[in-house]
Design a protein around this motif. Structure first.
Motif, PDB file in Angstrom:
ATOM      1  N   ALA A 154       0.417  -1.345   0.288  1.00 22.50           N
ATOM      2  CA  ALA A 154      -0.047   0.152   0.164  1.00 22.50           C
ATOM      3  C   ALA A 154       0.445   1.606  -0.074  1.00 22.50           C
ATOM      4  N   SER A 155       1.967   1.215   0.791  1.00 24.83           N
ATOM      5  CA  SER A 155       3.074   2.375   0.689  1.00 24.83           C
ATOM      6  C   SER A 155       3.745   2.775   0.036  1.00 24.83           C
ATOM      7  N   PHE A 156       4.030   1.083  -1.121  1.00 25.13           N
ATOM      8  CA  PHE A 156       4.701   1.298  -2.392  1.00 25.13           C
ATOM      9  C   PHE A 156       3.657   2.100  -3.316  1.00 25.13           C
ATOM     10  N   PHE A 157       2.742   2.153  -2.993  1.00 22.69           N
ATOM     11  CA  PHE A 157       1.645   1.685  -4.289  1.00 22.69           C
ATOM     12  C   PHE A 157       1.329   3.589  -4.543  1.00 22.69           C
ATOM     13  N   TRP A 158       1.386   4.021  -3.206  1.00 18.11           N
ATOM     14  CA  TRP A 158       0.852   5.676  -3.151  1.00 18.11           C
ATOM     15  C   TRP A 158       1.819   6.363  -3.388  1.00 18.11           C
ATOM     16  N   ALA A 159       3.440   6.073  -2.788  1.00 16.55           N
ATOM     17  CA  ALA A 159       4.589   6.866  -2.826  1.00 16.55           C
ATOM     18  C   ALA A 159       4.536   6.662  -4.905  1.00 16.55           C
TER      19      ALA A 159
END
Length: 216
Positions: A154-159
């Motif tokens: 999720a963090s990778f996607f939003w970043a």
């Protein structure tokens, strides 16, 4: 390793030149290509997403050329959306492959990142954002580095989304005006200058984060 990198760079250059020589005359008057693709219906959009996604895994052609072509064929809004969605799909696939296959598979593919390979050592949200703003960093290697890092998807996607929004906007612009270079030479030059500013700011941000990590 250096020999392999040189061969990959040469192949990228050759494929890019072939693409430009083949498509440049056609994209001066893209109506015929537009008609052909629109006749394919949803298959045309699916094919476009597939090409963009594969490019994120195997970046043999500069993304800006494809993003610019999308804006010419589909218009600015739809062309940008296809480039963004396809890029995110390819990034997610690269992340998933690295996470599934693990360090032994992904680690050898990070050589091109240089000091940016530290993306694989932590879970810094902002490093991924900055990496997306520097197009000279291989997108596939960034995906693999994040995949073997402790970062959650999720963090990778939003970043990735946060970094890709301005970068794909710029790449769509510079790619669009490249295909129409003789019609808008000054606009293309302006796009390149703005790109230098964006990349320079991202690189400065990386330097600040790197210094902060060393002081901690």
């Amino acid at each position: 390793m250096r020999t392999t990198q040189k061969k990959a760079s040469l192949l990228t250059l050759v494929l890019s030149i072939v693409l430009i020589l083949f498509l440049y005359p056609k994209l001066q008057h893209p109506q015929a290509l537009q008609t052909f693709i629109l006749q394919l219906g949803w298959k045309g959009f699916l094919l476009d997403l597939l090409i963009i996604s594969i490019q994120r895994l195997f970046p043999m052609i500069p993304f800006a050329l494809l993003a610019g072509m999308n804006t010419l064929l589909f218009g600015w809004a739809l062309g940008f959306a296809l480039s963004l969605v396809g890029s995110l799909l390819g990034s997610a696939l690269g992340f998933g492959l690295a996470r599934t296959l693990g360090q032994e598979w992904a680690r050898p593919k990070l050589a091109k990142l240089g000091k940016w390979a530290k993306l694989s050592e932590g879970k810094n949200f902002y490093l991924i954002v900055l990496a997306r703003l520097i197009p000279i960093l291989p997108a596939a290697a960034v995906n693999y580095a994040a995949g073997i890092s402790p970062m959650k998807f999720a963090s990778f996607f939003w970043a990735s989304l946060l970094g890709k929004l301005p970068m794909i906007t710029w790449e769509s612009w510079v790619g669009h005006d490249f295909w129409e270079l003789f019609n808008h030479p000054w606009r293309f030059t302006l796009a390149l200058l703005i790109g230098v500013i964006i990349i320079g700011c991202a690189w400065y941000g990386w330097t600040l984060l790197d210094q902060r990590d060393k002081e901690v």
